[in-house]
Design an enzyme around this catalytic site. Structure first.
Site, short mmCIF file in Angstrom:
data_model
loop_
_atom_site.label_atom_id
_atom_site.label_comp_id
_atom_site.label_asym_id
_atom_site.label_seq_id
_atom_site.Cartn_x
_atom_site.Cartn_y
_atom_site.Cartn_z
N LYS A 31 0.84 -1.05 -0.53
CA LYS A 31 -0.16 -0.02 -0.11
C LYS A 31 0.87 1.13 -0.30
O LYS A 31 1.81 1.09 0.62
CB LYS A 31 -0.94 0.06 1.19
CG LYS A 31 -1.87 1.33 1.44
CD LYS A 31 -2.54 1.56 2.28
CE LYS A 31 -2.37 1.51 3.74
NZ LYS A 31 -2.30 3.02 3.60
N ASP A 58 -3.64 3.77 -2.06
CA ASP A 58 -3.81 4.69 -1.23
C ASP A 58 -3.82 6.39 -0.98
O ASP A 58 -3.63 6.58 0.01
CB ASP A 58 -4.21 4.09 0.45
CG ASP A 58 -4.87 4.01 1.67
OD1 ASP A 58 -6.07 4.17 0.84
OD2 ASP A 58 -4.74 4.05 3.05
N LYS A 60 -6.85 8.04 -0.70
CA LYS A 60 -8.45 8.40 -0.68
C LYS A 60 -9.02 9.38 -1.31
O LYS A 60 -8.98 10.65 -0.60
CB LYS A 60 -8.41 8.85 1.00
CG LYS A 60 -8.20 7.08 1.66
CD LYS A 60 -8.01 7.58 3.46
CE LYS A 60 -7.34 6.77 3.75
NZ LYS A 60 -6.09 6.09 3.65
N ASP A 63 -13.26 14.35 -4.08
CA ASP A 63 -13.11 16.13 -4.29
C ASP A 63 -14.93 16.08 -5.33
O ASP A 63 -15.52 14.67 -5.37
CB ASP A 63 -12.07 15.87 -5.16
CG ASP A 63 -11.10 16.95 -5.18
OD1 ASP A 63 -11.95 18.36 -5.29
OD2 ASP A 63 -10.44 17.35 -5.55
N THR A 113 -11.02 4.31 10.16
CA THR A 113 -10.99 4.20 11.84
C THR A 113 -10.06 4.13 12.63
O THR A 113 -10.35 3.74 13.71
CB THR A 113 -10.54 2.47 11.24
OG1 THR A 113 -8.67 2.43 10.87
CG2 THR A 113 -11.07 1.23 10.69
N ARG A 192 2.37 0.34 11.32
CA ARG A 192 3.19 0.09 12.23
C ARG A 192 3.58 -0.58 12.92
O ARG A 192 4.66 -0.62 13.45
CB ARG A 192 2.86 1.36 13.02
CG ARG A 192 2.96 2.98 13.00
CD ARG A 192 1.72 3.71 12.86
NE ARG A 192 0.56 3.59 12.96
CZ ARG A 192 -0.64 4.40 13.52
NH1 ARG A 192 -0.03 5.75 14.22
NH2 ARG A 192 -2.01 4.19 12.66
O1 C5P Z 1 0.39 1.85 10.87
P1 C5P Z 1 -1.01 1.05 11.11
O2 C5P Z 1 -1.49 -0.16 11.13
O3 C5P Z 1 -2.55 2.13 11.71
O4 C5P Z 1 -1.93 1.90 9.56
C1 C5P Z 1 -2.80 1.30 8.27
C2 C5P Z 1 -2.90 2.38 7.45
O5 C5P Z 1 -3.94 2.01 6.65
C3 C5P Z 1 -2.39 3.55 7.43
O6 C5P Z 1 -1.49 3.89 6.34
C4 C5P Z 1 -3.74 4.89 6.84
O7 C5P Z 1 -3.49 5.68 6.31
C5 C5P Z 1 -4.68 3.34 6.24
N1 C5P Z 1 -6.00 3.70 6.30
C6 C5P Z 1 -6.55 3.45 8.04
N2 C5P Z 1 -8.42 3.37 7.84
C7 C5P Z 1 -8.58 3.83 6.97
C8 C5P Z 1 -7.97 3.42 5.75
C9 C5P Z 1 -6.98 3.57 5.80
O8 C5P Z 1 -5.23 3.04 9.20
N3 C5P Z 1 -9.71 4.07 6.84
#
Ligand code: C5P
Length: 213
Positions: A31, A58, A60, A63, A113, A192
């Site tokens: 991603k 990603d 998002k 617009d 989330t 992370r």
């Molecule tokens: O570090 P972490 O596991 O929280 O990363 C989640 C990834 O998913 C990040 O890149 C974040 O931008 C993406 N994301 C998210 N929630 C969403 C859509 C994408 O956390 N609804």
């Protein structure tokens, strides 16, 4: 395809390249979000594809319909496998996105989330996305069962908010990889917990062990 999507939330091309080298036996889809895309743009997409992997872009999109449609066309021309739009952009925007010929898969963010929300709101956004013809939604692992029940098994649910321990960072609606897959997630997105680990490969191996794939 492997169920784990790795979020390449690193600051530069070199870090991304190192991470892909290490993790490529475990990941089919990487991603790319704004952190890396703003830095490395087309170059990063090309490198991932040259490594035989797919790109989930990603960014998002949220617009006016014409801008989103043309952004989807640009992403298609880069050869990405999937991309995201915000369901909050409304039906006309979502329909504009999916009207693009030979388009990548398009997944709509139901509700981030990182926010605490009612399940009803998530289901409403998922149903709108489904009725506009999107391929699926990005939602919490806790909501997968309910979305599948309302929108059908074929409608993909891709889940960030994957955590093992008490440390949630900025995520709010979270669950373990095991729970996400058990609930029916088509893919899980993780960043992370892998990127900040001393041993990213071990974390990935442990995830696959826990979901038995
Ligand atoms: O570090 P972490 O596991 O929280 O990363 C989640 C990834 O998913 C990040 O890149 C974040 O931008 C993406 N994301 C998210 N929630 C969403 C859509 C994408 O956390 N609804």
């Amino acid at each position: 395809m492997k169920k784990v999507i790795l979020a390449l939330d690193v600051c530069n091309f070199k870090q991304a390249e190192r991470l892909i080298k290490k993790t490529s036996p475990y990941i089919d889809i990487y991603k790319v979000g704004p952190i890396l895309f703003i830095q490395s743009g087309k170059k990063i997409i090309k490198m991932i594809k040259e490594n035989g992997k797919e790109v989930f872009l990603d960014l998002k999109f949220h617009d006016i319909p014409n801008t989103v449609k043309r952004s989807v066309e640009s992403a298609r021309d880069l050869g990405v496998f999937s991309l995201t739009v915000h369901s909050a952009g409304g039906e006309e925007m979502l329909e504009g996105a999916i009207s693009v010929e030979k388009r990548p898969k398009i997944w709509a963010v139901s509700i981030l989330t990182s926010q605490i929300v009612d399940l009803d709101e998530v289901i409403k956004k998922s149903k709108i996305s489904k009725s506009c013809g999107l391929d699926g939604v990005i939602s919490s692992p806790l909501e997968v069962k309910f979305i599948k029940k309302e929108c059908g098994k074929e409608f993909s649910v891709v889940t960030p908010g994957i955590r093992f321990e008490k440390c949630y960072d900025d995520q709010k609606r979270v669950a373990t990889p095991k729970v996400a897959i058990k609930n029916g997630a088509d893919f899980i997105i993780i960043g992370r917990p892998v990127l900040e680990s001393k041993d990213p490969v071990k974390v990935l191996k442990d995830i696959y062990k826990s979901i038995k794939i």
